[in-house]
Design an enzyme around this catalytic site. Structure first.
Site, PDB file in Angstrom:
ATOM      1  N   SER A   1      31.912  44.518  30.475  1.00 43.26           N
ATOM      2  CA  SER A   1      33.002  43.885  31.217  1.00 43.26           C
ATOM      3  C   SER A   1      34.322  43.935  30.466  1.00 43.26           C
ATOM      4  O   SER A   1      35.386  44.096  31.078  1.00 43.26           O
ATOM      5  CB  SER A   1      32.643  42.425  31.525  1.00 43.26           C
ATOM      6  OG  SER A   1      31.516  42.355  32.351  1.00 43.26           O
TER       7      SER A   1
ATOM      8  N   GLU B   1      38.421  36.422  39.200  1.00 48.62           N
ATOM      9  CA  GLU B   1      37.105  36.976  38.889  1.00 48.62           C
ATOM     10  C   GLU B   1      35.980  36.106  39.444  1.00 48.62           C
ATOM     11  O   GLU B   1      35.944  34.894  39.218  1.00 48.62           O
ATOM     12  CB  GLU B   1      36.912  37.090  37.377  1.00 48.62           C
ATOM     13  CG  GLU B   1      35.543  37.678  37.012  1.00 48.62           C
ATOM     14  CD  GLU B   1      35.123  37.417  35.572  1.00 48.62           C
ATOM     15  OE1 GLU B   1      34.294  38.195  35.064  1.00 48.62           O
ATOM     16  OE2 GLU B   1      35.596  36.427  34.969  1.00 48.62           O
TER      17      GLU B   1
ATOM     18  N   ASP C   1      27.521  38.919  38.011  1.00 51.69           N
ATOM     19  CA  ASP C   1      26.963  39.675  36.886  1.00 51.69           C
ATOM     20  C   ASP C   1      25.782  38.946  36.254  1.00 51.69           C
ATOM     21  O   ASP C   1      24.742  39.557  35.950  1.00 51.69           O
ATOM     22  CB  ASP C   1      28.065  39.895  35.856  1.00 51.69           C
ATOM     23  CG  ASP C   1      27.574  40.523  34.571  1.00 51.69           C
ATOM     24  OD1 ASP C   1      27.139  41.679  34.611  1.00 51.69           O
ATOM     25  OD2 ASP C   1      27.640  39.848  33.517  1.00 51.69           O
TER      26      ASP C   1
END
Length: 540
Positions: free
Chosen positions: A105, A306, A311
């Site tokens: 990331s 975000e 994730d």
């Protein structure tokens, strides 16, 4: 006339991607002609939304649930991501690091933020380790307002890459210092309080100012700092208004705002969907506050939002939580879509840094369908050869009441790990898909860690949960039991997972704004080129 591609164009595009070389992609991307912007609208605002770990598969999960689950909360309507994609432009992007195949990331966000190829786990640096200005910093230099919003920690990899410059993403204390001391970000809303308070921090008996707000929030004050730096006090002295819960955020008046709503990460998608954390603002709440505040600047703004825990659900192979995380992110996308729709001064870009987990629905030989007599076929019966997955699976995924992580911690209590009986009881209490004794024993089985590295943050254990295949790709050893819960339930969910880490799968790029400017995002790109395109738009 430009053909606007629906979200499902991702799936078709993936078929031909594998036949293209990375070299030719970069060449084609670099040679893309700049759009003719002489007669196009002036762009004031850029909103970049990153679904961390959100590959085409995760977008597909959300849209399948939204439109086809029998009891979908969307009631058959499209997701906000699909609506935005169908109103605008759909493309794809590769995201590999400067010199490796698979991205993390920090590197991916750095490449989006700078338009320069970066190294693995770097923050705001190029591969050689040199500081590179980010799009957020350039926006600030142009007199625009700037914002960062995340449901993880403000110091986590993705937001950090837009406002800090460090050799490694793990340096969260230093990231916090750079964010506050530079003053480059006007609105910062996320978790991660632990990196902003000094070690052994204690509130005074009669707190005033921001400390009164902090006391009222009742947040944990367990610091991760090793020094006496009080970054909250420093932020306050620099003119930031500080908020620590939803009501304080709603009451905030300043155009400079630091909101830290959890000691570490904010609430996960399952808890958010079930309304268990009403004191925290949602990702959508934070996004709306950021836009309403930043848009007061006549020169415009840059905002990065975000959805970071998509994730984490992928890393844990937790499909139910993954769906809830996608819904959480989609609610934020909807807030942006409602604000930006019809504007000719704003570009909205929804994309991802990478895909996580190698997730996908798949057909199998388990639980084969029974023969069915169709009215217009009296002589023959309809009986598919395989189990292609019932739509009711989507509703059962949504019905999951806790994440696998929370299930595991409840099951083990204060012990190192739970008994098989306790694990069965807890999993089956919170999941619509049940495990049995054999499943529990496999989840709890251990093996020697073949990848042991003394002192390694993830691989420093000598024993770990037993993974029967792809063991090298399940590197987060303390989370392996969660992966194994996912494996145990996978055949019942018609779901496959290929890894506990990231994949190189190209991710979607969904762009809304004036067509003369957004059409350049149609097709296949790299994240480095996306970063460059956004910076050109910023200067437009």
């Amino acid at each position: 006339m430009l053909v606007r591609k629906p979200v499902w164009a991702l799936c078709c595009a993936l078929i031909f991607i594998s036949s293209l070389s990375a070299c030719s992609l970069l060449k084609n991307s670099e040679n893309t002609a700049h759009p003719d912007t002489n007669n196009s609208a002036k762009i004031k605002n850029i909103i970049l939304m990153i679904g961390d770990g959100m590959g085409p598969q995760q977008v597909g999960l959300l849209e399948e649930y939204a439109t086809r689950a029998p009891n979908s909360i969307y009631q058959g309507d499209n997701s906000a991501i699909a609506k935005l994609a169908n109103l605008g432009i759909t493309g794809l992007s590769l995201h590999g690091p400067a010199d490796k195949l698979v991205v993390d990331s920090a590197c991916s966000a750095t490449q989006l933020a700078t338009g320069v190829a970066a190294g693995s786990e770097m923050i705001g640096l190029n591969r050689a380790g040199h500081k590179v200005p980010t799009i957020l910093e350039k926006a600030k230099g142009l007199g625009k307002s700037t914002g960062l919003v995340s449901d993880t920690r403000l110091t986590h990899a993705t937001p950090a890459a837009f406002a800090a410059h460090l050799i490694h993403r793990s340096m969260e204390n230093e990231i916090a210092e750079q964010m506050i001391q530079s003053g480059v970000v006007d609105i910062m809303l996320s978790g991660g309080l632990r990196h902003f308070v000094p070690k052994n921090y204690a509130l005074p008996e009669h707190p005033k100012g921001f400390e009164a707000n902090l006391k009222a929030s009742a947040l944990s004050l367990k610091s991760k700092r090793r020094d006496d730096k009080n970054l909250l006090a420093e932020a306050s002295s620099k003119g930031y208004e500080l908020a620590f819960n939803k009501s304080q955020l709603q009451q905030a008046q300043s155009t400079k705002l630091l909101g830290l709503f959890a000691n570490s990460a904010m609430a996960n998608g399952v808890d958010t969907s079930h309304g268990r954390v009403n004191v925290q603002p949602s990702l959508s709440d934070m996004t709306q506050t950021a836009i309403s505040t930043l848009s007061k600047n006549d020169k415009g703004f840059f905002l990065m939002v975000e959805g970071g825990q998509i994730d984490w659900a992928g890393h844990n192979n937790d499909a139910g939580t993954l769906l809830h995380e996608m819904i959480k992110f989609d609610n934020a996308v909807n807030a942006v879509l409602e604000w930006a729709k019809g504007r000719d001064d704003t570009i909205v870009i929804v994309t991802a840094d990478h895909e996580t987990g190698g997730f996908g629905f798949s057909y199998s030989g388990a639980n084969l369908p029974k023969a069915e007599q169709l009215n217009n076929h009296k002589k023959d019966v309809y009986k598919p050869n395989f189990n292609f997955g019932k739509l009711s699976i989507l509703d059962k995924l949504y019905a999951q009441k806790k994440s696998y992580g929370d299930i595991w911690y409840e099951a083990k209590g204060s012990a190192f790990k739970p008994t098989p009986e306790k694990l069965i009881k807890t999993v089956n209490k919170y999941s619509e898909f049940a495990i049995n004794l054999d499943d529990a024993k496999q989840i709890l089985a251990e093996q020697k860690n073949a990848f042991y590295q003394r002192g390694h943050k993830s691989l420093g254990l000598k024993t770990a949960s037993k993974i029967h295949d792809f063991a090298p790709f399940y590197v987060y050893l303390t989370e392996r039991p969660l992966n194994l819960i996912g494996r145990a339930l996978s055949s019942k969910q018609n779901i496959v997972w290929s890894t506990g880490t990231h994949t190189h799968t190209p991710v979607g790029v969904f762009v809304l704004g004036p067509e003369a400017l957004t059409k350049q995002f149609n097709g296949l790109h790299t994240h480095v080129e996306l970063g460059k395109k956004m910076q050109r738009l910023l200067m437009h």
